[in-house]
Design a protein around this motif. Structure first.
Motif, PDB file in Angstrom:
ATOM      1  N   LYS A  28      46.785  40.463  61.371  1.00  0.00           N
ATOM      2  CA  LYS A  28      47.194  39.056  60.562  1.00  0.00           C
ATOM      3  C   LYS A  28      47.732  39.476  59.206  1.00  0.00           C
ATOM      4  O   LYS A  28      48.013  38.485  58.451  1.00  0.00           O
ATOM      5  CB  LYS A  28      46.047  38.022  60.607  1.00  0.00           C
ATOM      6  CG  LYS A  28      45.505  37.458  61.747  1.00  0.00           C
ATOM      7  CD  LYS A  28      44.561  36.449  61.542  1.00  0.00           C
ATOM      8  CE  LYS A  28      44.205  35.942  63.011  1.00  0.00           C
ATOM      9  NZ  LYS A  28      43.353  34.876  62.706  1.00  0.00           N
ATOM     10  N   SER A  29      48.220  40.538  59.170  1.00  0.00           N
ATOM     11  CA  SER A  29      49.319  40.955  57.926  1.00  0.00           C
ATOM     12  C   SER A  29      50.465  40.634  58.292  1.00  0.00           C
ATOM     13  O   SER A  29      51.041  40.981  59.548  1.00  0.00           O
ATOM     14  CB  SER A  29      49.028  42.266  57.460  1.00  0.00           C
ATOM     15  OG  SER A  29      47.720  42.672  57.130  1.00  0.00           O
ATOM     16  N   ILE A  30      51.301  40.173  57.313  1.00  0.00           N
ATOM     17  CA  ILE A  30      52.502  39.595  57.595  1.00  0.00           C
ATOM     18  C   ILE A  30      53.330  40.887  56.611  1.00  0.00           C
ATOM     19  O   ILE A  30      53.402  40.780  55.514  1.00  0.00           O
ATOM     20  CB  ILE A  30      52.900  38.153  56.944  1.00  0.00           C
ATOM     21  CG1 ILE A  30      52.131  37.258  57.828  1.00  0.00           C
ATOM     22  CG2 ILE A  30      54.540  38.045  57.249  1.00  0.00           C
ATOM     23  CD1 ILE A  30      52.431  35.854  57.495  1.00  0.00           C
ATOM     24  N   ASN A  33      59.216  39.328  56.818  1.00  0.00           N
ATOM     25  CA  ASN A  33      59.650  37.708  57.210  1.00  0.00           C
ATOM     26  C   ASN A  33      60.940  37.611  56.770  1.00  0.00           C
ATOM     27  O   ASN A  33      61.047  37.060  55.756  1.00  0.00           O
ATOM     28  CB  ASN A  33      58.543  36.895  56.948  1.00  0.00           C
ATOM     29  CG  ASN A  33      58.466  35.731  57.678  1.00  0.00           C
ATOM     30  OD1 ASN A  33      59.040  35.711  58.814  1.00  0.00           O
ATOM     31  ND2 ASN A  33      58.154  34.635  57.357  1.00  0.00           N
ATOM     32  N   THR A 124      50.951  28.873  63.797  1.00  0.00           N
ATOM     33  CA  THR A 124      50.990  29.700  62.423  1.00  0.00           C
ATOM     34  C   THR A 124      49.658  29.691  61.610  1.00  0.00           C
ATOM     35  O   THR A 124      49.320  30.517  61.043  1.00  0.00           O
ATOM     36  CB  THR A 124      52.249  28.848  61.847  1.00  0.00           C
ATOM     37  OG1 THR A 124      53.164  28.952  62.538  1.00  0.00           O
ATOM     38  CG2 THR A 124      52.307  29.486  60.544  1.00  0.00           C
ATOM     39  N   THR A 128      47.909  32.325  59.052  1.00  0.00           N
ATOM     40  CA  THR A 128      47.961  32.194  57.694  1.00  0.00           C
ATOM     41  C   THR A 128      46.644  31.959  57.235  1.00  0.00           C
ATOM     42  O   THR A 128      45.995  32.116  56.092  1.00  0.00           O
ATOM     43  CB  THR A 128      49.025  31.271  57.084  1.00  0.00           C
ATOM     44  OG1 THR A 128      48.667  29.904  57.866  1.00  0.00           O
ATOM     45  CG2 THR A 128      50.395  31.669  57.649  1.00  0.00           C
ATOM     46  N   ASP A 129      45.728  31.055  57.813  1.00  0.00           N
ATOM     47  CA  ASP A 129      44.512  30.399  57.442  1.00  0.00           C
ATOM     48  C   ASP A 129      43.250  30.877  58.489  1.00  0.00           C
ATOM     49  O   ASP A 129      42.219  30.256  57.975  1.00  0.00           O
ATOM     50  CB  ASP A 129      44.659  29.037  57.208  1.00  0.00           C
ATOM     51  CG  ASP A 129      45.722  28.563  56.244  1.00  0.00           C
ATOM     52  OD1 ASP A 129      45.317  28.282  54.945  1.00  0.00           O
ATOM     53  OD2 ASP A 129      46.892  28.553  56.525  1.00  0.00           O
ATOM     54  N   PRO A 305      50.289  25.609  56.256  1.00  0.00           N
ATOM     55  CA  PRO A 305      50.683  26.904  55.977  1.00  0.00           C
ATOM     56  C   PRO A 305      51.688  27.104  54.822  1.00  0.00           C
ATOM     57  O   PRO A 305      52.188  26.258  54.298  1.00  0.00           O
ATOM     58  CB  PRO A 305      51.552  27.535  57.177  1.00  0.00           C
ATOM     59  CG  PRO A 305      51.175  26.217  58.348  1.00  0.00           C
ATOM     60  CD  PRO A 305      50.824  25.152  57.662  1.00  0.00           C
ATOM     61  N   PRO A 306      51.631  28.168  53.994  1.00  0.00           N
ATOM     62  CA  PRO A 306      53.022  28.416  53.051  1.00  0.00           C
ATOM     63  C   PRO A 306      54.133  27.822  53.574  1.00  0.00           C
ATOM     64  O   PRO A 306      54.465  27.945  54.548  1.00  0.00           O
ATOM     65  CB  PRO A 306      52.658  29.861  52.940  1.00  0.00           C
ATOM     66  CG  PRO A 306      51.750  30.476  53.293  1.00  0.00           C
ATOM     67  CD  PRO A 306      51.235  29.418  54.473  1.00  0.00           C
ATOM     68  N   LEU A 309      56.575  29.540  55.865  1.00  0.00           N
ATOM     69  CA  LEU A 309      56.262  29.819  57.150  1.00  0.00           C
ATOM     70  C   LEU A 309      55.892  28.284  58.012  1.00  0.00           C
ATOM     71  O   LEU A 309      55.622  28.252  58.991  1.00  0.00           O
ATOM     72  CB  LEU A 309      54.757  30.248  57.114  1.00  0.00           C
ATOM     73  CG  LEU A 309      54.661  31.796  56.769  1.00  0.00           C
ATOM     74  CD1 LEU A 309      53.521  32.255  56.667  1.00  0.00           C
ATOM     75  CD2 LEU A 309      55.473  32.752  57.731  1.00  0.00           C
ATOM     76  N   TRP A 319      53.292  36.066  65.874  1.00  0.00           N
ATOM     77  CA  TRP A 319      51.852  36.119  65.920  1.00  0.00           C
ATOM     78  C   TRP A 319      51.643  35.054  67.356  1.00  0.00           C
ATOM     79  O   TRP A 319      50.773  35.432  68.123  1.00  0.00           O
ATOM     80  CB  TRP A 319      51.236  35.154  64.837  1.00  0.00           C
ATOM     81  CG  TRP A 319      49.942  34.895  65.148  1.00  0.00           C
ATOM     82  CD1 TRP A 319      49.208  33.839  65.471  1.00  0.00           C
ATOM     83  CD2 TRP A 319      48.720  35.784  64.996  1.00  0.00           C
ATOM     84  NE1 TRP A 319      47.996  33.794  65.769  1.00  0.00           N
ATOM     85  CE2 TRP A 319      47.536  35.125  65.502  1.00  0.00           C
ATOM     86  CE3 TRP A 319      48.397  37.023  64.884  1.00  0.00           C
ATOM     87  CZ2 TRP A 319      46.194  35.773  65.573  1.00  0.00           C
ATOM     88  CZ3 TRP A 319      47.605  37.836  65.047  1.00  0.00           C
ATOM     89  CH2 TRP A 319      46.475  37.150  65.421  1.00  0.00           C
TER      90      TRP A 319
END
Ligand code: KG4
Ligand code: ZN
Length: 364
Positions: A28-30, A33, A124, A128-129, A305-306, A309, A319
């Motif tokens: 789960k590391s981005i 992007n 997503t 992210t969460d 999400p941010p 994203l 993902w």
């Protein structure tokens, strides 16, 4: 090769106007992007021209992939899984991304996964969460406005859908009427900051209705008529923006509130409902604030999400592709890009206006 050995996943997103490439890891590391948008081009036409968008994807995709690899400090050979949006979307763009992904997969001898764009948005918040299943998803983008019970991977139950236009489309149309640029959502949000949301009494279609669905076409028409009755200046434009943003937001919050009570029963009251918002419109700060308020009132746990994203991006495709691969394995290379691809097979029954599947039926 063992399924769970994959580390670096490449995601290609070309279903609309953005050429987006993301690289995420199975942890789960981005890593990168990259989004190349066509806004300056599209501003000329006041919207997306599918043929131009497809050609632009073709010119941008090489560069975008290289930029994503550079940012992630990786080489093509370090990629373990190739994923791309296979639909729903503008077919020219989806074809560009799909053909590119298949070619990469063949030349690198890596598995390929065709991803449903909506599943990208839907999952997503897991990237992210770390949100666990089940959760309630409000999916609001340029083409879709839906509330979906996400019960587990691949098990999606539509609870609400728009009968006509999507929320993002309504933002875009309103901005077009006001001639303030494209895409409309961010422009309306910016102008609305200093506007008075109570200055114009715009309708809120389906508000408090027992029918769970959304509708926005009447709001669009009412907005058009209101604008034509007024002589526009900066203050009036800001007030109009604040008013339509509030109407859209009130409809989203009201329908979500209705869905929360149904979803609570669906999961047998076992735990607090997790509410996730996704899609381009979810990057609107006013709407996020209102949904957060609703969550507090309804004892729901809210995830958004941010901002980067929420709008279309390659990381979400990577993902969702990884989750799909873990459940279903790789996609056959004869996969055909799909202009329509509902997340839930029963979707068309939800829409009394378009009860058919196929060309004249629901898009997604
Ligand atoms: O998810 P997305 O990037 O693409 C689709 O899958 O459609 O969503 C794009 C939509 C556009 O209609 C755009 O106007 C809207 O999301 N949007 C916003 C905001 N940012 C993007 N709407 C309201 N407020 C925003 N800040
Ligand atoms: Zn999208």
């Amino acid at each position: 090769m063992k399924k769970n050995n994959y580390k670096n996943i490449l995601g290609i997103e070309t279903s609309c106007d953005d050429t987006a490439i993301g690289i995420v890891t199975s942890e789960k590391s981005i890593l990168s992007n990259i989004v190349i948008n066509q806004n300056s081009n599209l501003n000329k036409y006041g919207g997306i021209v599918p043929e131009i968008a497809a050609r632009d994807h073709l010119s941008n995709i090489d560069y975008a992939i290289q930029a994503a690899l550079d940012k992630a400090k990786l080489e093509l050979n370090d990629i373990d899984l190739i994923t791309a949006t296979g639909g729903p979307g503008l077919i020219g763009g989806v074809i560009v991304g799909t053909v590119f992904a298949k070619s990469l997969a063949m030349s690198l001898d890596r598995p390929y996964v065709a991803v449903n764009h909506l599943e990208g948005h839907a999952l997503t918040a897991r990237l992210t969460d770390n949100v666990k299943y089940p959760y309630l998803l409000l999916l609001v983008s340029g083409g879709h406005t839906q509330i979906i019970a996400v019960l587990e991977y691949g098990k999606y139950v539509r609870m609400s859908s728009t009968l006509d236009d999507a929320a993002g489309e309504t933002f875009d149309k309103a901005a077009k009427i006001l001639d303030i640029g494209f895409p409309g959502g961010p422009m309306i949000e910016k102008m609305a900051v200093d506007g008075d949301p109570k200055s114009f009494d715009l309708p809120k279609p389906m508000y408090k209705s027992k029918n769970p669905n959304f509708s926005f076409s009447g709001l669009k028409t009412a907005f058009n008529q209101t604008v034509s009755r007024n002589k526009l200046n900066k203050t009036i434009t800001k007030n109009l923006c604040a008013s339509i943003q509030k109407s859209i937001s009130d409809c989203l919050v009201d329908r979500t509130k209705f869905a929360i009570s149904k979803f609570t029963k669906m999961i047998n009251n076992k735990s607090n409902v997790q509410l996730v918002v996704a899609g381009g419109v979810a990057s609107n700060l006013y709407i996020r604030k209102e949904l957060k308020k609703l969550s507090l009132e309804a004892n729901a746990i809210f995830f958004a999400p941010p901002l980067d994203l929420c709008t279309d991006n390659g990381a979400m495709i990577a993902w969702a592709g990884y989750e799909k691969y873990n459940h279903e394995g790789e996609t056959n290379l004869d996969f055909k890009p799909r202009p329509r691809w509902p997340l839930d097979p029963e979707a068309h029954y939800m829409n009394p206006v378009q009860p058919k599947i196929g060309k004249s039926g629901v898009k997604a």
